[in-house]
Enzyme design. Structure first.
Site, PDB file in Angstrom:
ATOM      1  N   HIS A 121       9.254 -14.873 -24.928  1.00 36.42           N
ATOM      2  CA  HIS A 121       8.140 -15.332 -25.751  1.00 36.42           C
ATOM      3  C   HIS A 121       8.738 -16.277 -26.803  1.00 36.42           C
ATOM      4  O   HIS A 121       9.893 -16.129 -27.175  1.00 36.42           O
ATOM      5  CB  HIS A 121       7.549 -14.089 -26.420  1.00 36.42           C
ATOM      6  N   ASP A 198      13.528  -7.135 -27.361  1.00 35.95           N
ATOM      7  CA  ASP A 198      12.158  -7.296 -27.850  1.00 35.95           C
ATOM      8  C   ASP A 198      11.266  -6.347 -27.044  1.00 35.95           C
ATOM      9  O   ASP A 198      11.012  -6.565 -25.866  1.00 35.95           O
ATOM     10  CB  ASP A 198      11.754  -8.762 -27.662  1.00 35.95           C
ATOM     11  N   GLN A 201       6.175  -5.834 -25.600  1.00 39.45           N
ATOM     12  CA  GLN A 201       5.340  -5.586 -24.418  1.00 39.45           C
ATOM     13  C   GLN A 201       5.654  -4.244 -23.767  1.00 39.45           C
ATOM     14  O   GLN A 201       4.833  -3.708 -23.025  1.00 39.45           O
ATOM     15  CB  GLN A 201       5.541  -6.709 -23.391  1.00 39.45           C
ATOM     16  N   LYS A 224      -0.075  -3.615 -30.374  1.00 36.50           N
ATOM     17  CA  LYS A 224      -0.065  -3.611 -28.912  1.00 36.50           C
ATOM     18  C   LYS A 224      -0.074  -2.186 -28.383  1.00 36.50           C
ATOM     19  O   LYS A 224      -0.107  -1.950 -27.183  1.00 36.50           O
ATOM     20  CB  LYS A 224       1.149  -4.355 -28.385  1.00 36.50           C
ATOM     21  N   CYS A 362       2.384 -18.386 -24.892  1.00 33.93           N
ATOM     22  CA  CYS A 362       3.477 -18.573 -25.836  1.00 33.93           C
ATOM     23  C   CYS A 362       4.832 -18.413 -25.150  1.00 33.93           C
ATOM     24  O   CYS A 362       5.777 -17.892 -25.732  1.00 33.93           O
ATOM     25  CB  CYS A 362       3.356 -17.632 -27.039  1.00 33.93           C
TER      26      CYS A 362
END
Lengths: 404, 140
Positions: A121, A198, A201, A224, A362
């Protein structure tokens, strides 16, 4: 097993209509919806104990401080961090990454190498590019194959004693690929490099164990995973967090201030300048409680069923191609229909009450890799149903009919 | 015809449609049928980058009127462009500067002008006005 009928009753927003049609919310990878249990916690905070924390001696401040710190412990427990002070409250993953990228400015030298995966991202690319510009370090990319899987053999070749940092997402937002982060972390550590994963997600779908992974930094965003926006966390190993300089100066992050010199507060406050999103932190904890009560194994199993069914049904549409076909992927389907622009499909889907994301998500380098302007992305959560998959497919068929 | 008159005409046309389906089908037709821009003007210089669909705009002064041509890679966006061109092209720069875009709302296409960066339309209208300002300065 998931009782989806019961679960849906927890989410007031799922009852609403859009453009006169029942809402079919399939943009969960962008943000998840909020259950009443979390909304209640937010309301309770502002109705009953809204106060600034870590300072006041009065009852409300004590109460808010206690609940905020309990939330930190919930996050610690959820991610199995060794210490609660290794959990830094942030405004979200982007903020978390920037704390680390900024901190490494003082730790890198010209010619040092940092590796980033090809499926990141923008928020896990740009801060590192800025870091490379500041320090003269070299940014190298771990490539991926057409299925959307990282080329691990190339990764192994890229690693050397010059490598100081590796960053990669746990799960790709645009493709749904679950990356082999255990191997990525182990190999990086073998050459002495630090790793940031990261988890924005991944956190809604899998429970990541910080100690087992032995990861140096891990990030997540509350919104999220059924929590509020503007709230997230950075996990950092104690030794690394101690090495990094503070990101922002201000209240809360200091031990002592004179005009000659300021000494910084201990972890985690060193990285938490200013009045934080107190309500957000507490609600983040409540969101974890909510998801854990359902159970991450049950969530993953059910979402996998949704993925399989949706993949099977969408592929029946002529000219439809799915981008991101990794063997190990989560409930995200990025697709394009030959000759049709994703924006056109998305606009018509919206009219039919189906919320999806369209565009480059993105993650422009991924779209450049496939040489497409973007995709339509349907991302499923544990509160979605098989009927909603059918509604998506019917809507795509209708959009295709109108546009061709 | 004045910009306002053309806009009213477009609003009238759209009022005949019963639902969004018909509006969209009409826009898709507009998008498909109109050659909007000379290919040689589809350059990177003329591109307005929205988040998702690309929009190209070219402007030329013909006597005292400004003529716009434009295109997009998304068909619905292209349909809306056709509507915007109809309303704003071949008008005096000052009139373009003064015109509003309320009619887009009235024909039920408001969501395409929301500042979500989802398409280049907001930027396109801004660009039309900027061209008008530039050419108006020239005329003065």
């Amino acid at each position: 097993m998931i009782d989806v009928t019961k679960i849906r009753k927890d989410f007031p927003i799922l009852k609403r209509e859009v453009n006169g049609k029942p809402l079919v919310y399939l943009d969960n990878a962008a943000t998840s919806q909020t259950p009443q249990q979390v909304i209640d916690v937010i309301v309770d905070y502002y109705q009953n104990y809204n106060a600034n924390i870590h300072r006041g001696v009065h009852a409300l401040s004590q109460e808010a401080t206690d609940k905020y710190e309990v939330a930190r412990q919930k996050i610690q427990k959820h991610f199995n961090a060794k210490n609660s002070y290794e959990i830094i409250f942030t405004s979200g993953t982007t903020h978390s990454i920037n704390i680390v990228a900024n901190g490494f400015t003082t730790l890198l030298e010209k010619g040092d190498e940092i590796l980033v995966s090809a499926m990141e991202h923008h928020s896990n690319i740009v801060p590192w590019q800025m870091l490379a510009e500041r320090t003269g370090a070299v940014l190298k990319v771990i490539p991926m194959n057409l299925e959307g899987e990282l080329k691990m053999d190339v990764y192994a070749e890229l690693l050397s004693n010059k490598t100081k940092l590796v960053f990669c997402n746990h799960i790709s937002n645009a493709l749904g690929t679950i990356n082999p982060i255990e191997i990525i972390i182990d190999k990086a550590h073998a050459v002495g490099a630090a790793v940031l994963i990261d988890g924005a997600q991944a956190a809604p779908h899998v429970k990541a164990d910080m100690q087992k992974l032995d990861v140096d930094f891990y990030t997540a965003s509350a919104h999220k995973m059924c929590g509020p926006t503007g709230e997230g966390m950075l996990y950092g190993k104690e030794e690394w967090l101690n090495k990094l300089p503070p990101y922002q100066g201000g209240g809360e992050m200091i031990a002592e201030v004179t005009f000659e010199k300021t000494t910084y507060a201990d972890l985690p406050h060193k990285f938490e300048a200013g009045t934080p999103n107190i309500c957000g932190g507490i609600a983040f904890g409540a969101a974890l409680d909510y998801m854990n009560a359902i159970g991450f194994e049950a969530i993953a199993a059910y979402e996998h069923e949704l993925l399989e069914y949706a993949t099977q049904e969408l592929l029946k549409i002529e000219g439809l191609k799915i981008y991101g076909t990794a063997k190990n992927k989560t409930s995200v389907i990025s697709f394009k229909i030959e000759g049709l622009h994703p924006y056109d499909i998305g606009s018509i889907l919206d009219k039919l009450g189906v919320a999806v994301r369209t565009g480059h998500h993105c993650a422009q380098p991924i779209m450049d890799f496939y040489k497409i302007p973007g995709t339509v992305r349907a991302s499923f959560s544990f509160y979605n149903t098989m009927d909603e998959v059918d509604a998506l497919v019917a809507a795509v068929v209708r959009a295709k009919g109108m546009l061709e | 015809m004045q910009i306002k008159e053309i806009q009213d005409e477009i609003v009238d046309e759209f009022s005949m449609f019963d639902d969004w389906m018909q509006r969209y089908e009409y826009m898709i037709e507009l998008g498909k049928s109109l050659p909007l821009i000379n290919e040689k003007f589809k350059t990177d210089d003329n591109i307005i980058k929205g988040c998702q669909s690309k929009v190209w705009v070219h402007a030329e002064l013909e006597e005292d009127k400004l003529v716009f041509t434009a295109d997009s890679d998304a068909i619905i966006t292209k349909g809306i462009i056709a509507i915007l061109i109809r309303a704003f092209s071949n008008q005096r720069p000052q009139d373009i500067i003064d015109a509003d875009t309320q009619f887009i709302d009235e024909i039920g296409l408001k969501e395409h002008l929301s500042p979500t960066r989802a398409n280049g339309l907001v930027s396109m209208i801004k660009q039309l006005k900027l061209y008008a300002i530039a050419y108006q300065t020239q005329l003065n």
